[in-house]
Design a protein around this motif. Structure first.
Motif, mmCIF file in Angstrom:
data_model
loop_
_atom_site.group_PDB
_atom_site.id
_atom_site.type_symbol
_atom_site.label_atom_id
_atom_site.label_comp_id
_atom_site.label_asym_id
_atom_site.label_seq_id
_atom_site.Cartn_x
_atom_site.Cartn_y
_atom_site.Cartn_z
ATOM 1 N N PHE A 19 68.712 -13.825 -102.720
ATOM 2 C CA PHE A 19 67.452 -14.444 -102.329
ATOM 3 C C PHE A 19 66.482 -13.474 -101.655
ATOM 4 N N TYR A 20 66.863 -13.003 -100.468
ATOM 5 C CA TYR A 20 65.919 -12.253 -99.644
ATOM 6 C C TYR A 20 65.580 -10.879 -100.202
ATOM 7 N N SER A 21 66.433 -10.340 -101.019
ATOM 8 C CA SER A 21 66.125 -9.033 -101.610
ATOM 9 C C SER A 21 65.417 -9.162 -102.955
ATOM 10 N N LEU A 22 65.257 -10.390 -103.446
ATOM 11 C CA LEU A 22 64.770 -10.590 -104.810
ATOM 12 C C LEU A 22 63.366 -10.029 -105.025
ATOM 13 N N GLY A 23 62.516 -10.145 -104.027
ATOM 14 C CA GLY A 23 61.159 -9.650 -104.166
ATOM 15 C C GLY A 23 61.082 -8.173 -104.500
ATOM 16 N N VAL A 24 62.067 -7.408 -104.019
ATOM 17 C CA VAL A 24 62.111 -5.968 -104.286
ATOM 18 C C VAL A 24 62.326 -5.697 -105.771
ATOM 19 N N PHE A 25 62.981 -6.623 -106.462
ATOM 20 C CA PHE A 25 63.341 -6.428 -107.865
ATOM 21 C C PHE A 25 62.256 -6.879 -108.841
ATOM 22 N N TYR A 26 61.247 -7.574 -108.336
ATOM 23 C CA TYR A 26 60.237 -8.118 -109.241
ATOM 24 C C TYR A 26 59.534 -7.028 -110.062
ATOM 25 N N GLU A 27 59.084 -5.987 -109.402
ATOM 26 C CA GLU A 27 58.338 -4.958 -110.128
ATOM 27 C C GLU A 27 59.172 -4.274 -111.209
ATOM 28 N N PRO A 28 60.394 -3.801 -110.890
ATOM 29 C CA PRO A 28 61.189 -3.199 -111.972
ATOM 30 C C PRO A 28 61.571 -4.187 -113.068
ATOM 31 N N LEU A 29 61.769 -5.446 -112.709
ATOM 32 C CA LEU A 29 62.085 -6.453 -113.728
ATOM 33 C C LEU A 29 60.875 -6.735 -114.611
ATOM 34 N N GLU A 30 59.689 -6.760 -114.033
ATOM 35 C CA GLU A 30 58.471 -6.927 -114.825
ATOM 36 C C GLU A 30 58.349 -5.828 -115.868
ATOM 37 N N GLN A 31 58.617 -4.595 -115.436
ATOM 38 C CA GLN A 31 58.518 -3.459 -116.343
ATOM 39 C C GLN A 31 59.622 -3.476 -117.401
ATOM 40 N N GLU A 32 60.826 -3.845 -116.965
ATOM 41 C CA GLU A 32 61.978 -3.851 -117.872
ATOM 42 C C GLU A 32 61.810 -4.879 -118.986
ATOM 43 N N PHE A 33 61.392 -6.096 -118.611
ATOM 44 C CA PHE A 33 61.372 -7.191 -119.578
ATOM 45 C C PHE A 33 59.958 -7.548 -120.029
ATOM 46 N N THR A 42 60.993 -17.918 -111.952
ATOM 47 C CA THR A 42 62.019 -18.822 -112.480
ATOM 48 C C THR A 42 63.367 -18.550 -111.812
ATOM 49 N N LEU A 43 63.616 -17.317 -111.424
ATOM 50 C CA LEU A 43 64.911 -16.958 -110.829
ATOM 51 C C LEU A 43 65.195 -17.735 -109.543
ATOM 52 N N PRO A 44 64.318 -17.675 -108.528
ATOM 53 C CA PRO A 44 64.607 -18.483 -107.338
ATOM 54 C C PRO A 44 64.501 -19.980 -107.587
ATOM 55 N N THR A 45 63.675 -20.361 -108.567
ATOM 56 C CA THR A 45 63.512 -21.789 -108.861
ATOM 57 C C THR A 45 64.797 -22.392 -109.398
#
Length: 198
Positions: A19-33, A42-45
């Motif tokens: 949960f609390y670390s998820l925001g850190v992963f948004y940018e690399p996930l945006e680029q990856e996918f 959708t992930l926290p939802t």
């Protein structure tokens, strides 16, 4: 108080890692996918909705079943979930992992399960014990974002999730050998009960 300490730790992991670390992963996930931020929400939802659905069943299980088994299974689910996350090739796969493994882990490593464990052990100082136990969640909010950011920046998001997975799996023996769901589960209590019944 040992139960308070172990629930402090498991709630730190249950909230801090997915949960609390998820925001850190948004940018690399945006680029990856190649998706936008709204899609990644959708992930926290799915975790929130899944947790809401699971909570009554987990509460019933915690009331009648083995809390130690629940917490160990939660650690196993989260550990496997993070390791599986390092292998995903599509965002929907990550969403599925978060909606199942991470949701189950959050409910069994924290939430109603840990609250039930603490309540089972305290008559006096119960509210203080619950408060200290829940501080694990608050501490994870302050600690995990910068820690995750450091790992992602230096090694990448998959490597960070791999580390999260191994750390969570390493908690299983600690939980197994320390958690006792109720005072009546202690060997001495069972012996006294058997003597009384005889």
């Amino acid at each position: 108080w040992l139960m308070v300490a172990i629930t402090f730790l498991t709630q730190f992991l249950a909230m801090g890692f997915p949960f609390y670390s998820l925001g850190v992963f948004y940018e690399p996930l945006e680029q990856e996918f190649e998706v936008n931020r709204a899609t990644l929400m959708t992930l926290p939802t799915v975790m929130s909705v899944g947790g809401m659905i699971m909570a009554p069943f987990l509460g019933k299980w915690a009331g009648k079943g083995s809390i130690r088994n629940m917490m160990c299974l939660g650690c196993l689910a989260m550990g496997i979930g993070f390791l599986l996350s390092t292998q995903v090739t599509e965002l929907w796969q990550l969403i599925a992992i978060f909606g199942t493994c991470m949701t189950f882990a959050a409910g069994t490593m924290g939430g109603v399960t840990t609250q039930a464990l603490v309540v089972n052990w305290f008559q006096e100082n119960r509210t203080m014990a619950l408060g200290i136990s829940m501080m694990g969640m608050s501490l994870s909010g302050a600690v995990m974002a910068p820690v995750a950011n450091s790992i992602v920046s230096s090694d990448g998001w998959r490597e960070a999730y791999e580390l999260f997975g191994y750390v969570t799996l390493a908690a299983i023996p600690l939980v197994w050998f320390t958690v006792v769901g109720r005072p009546s589960e202690l060997p001495s209590s069972k012996s006294e009960q058997a003597t009384t019944n005889a």
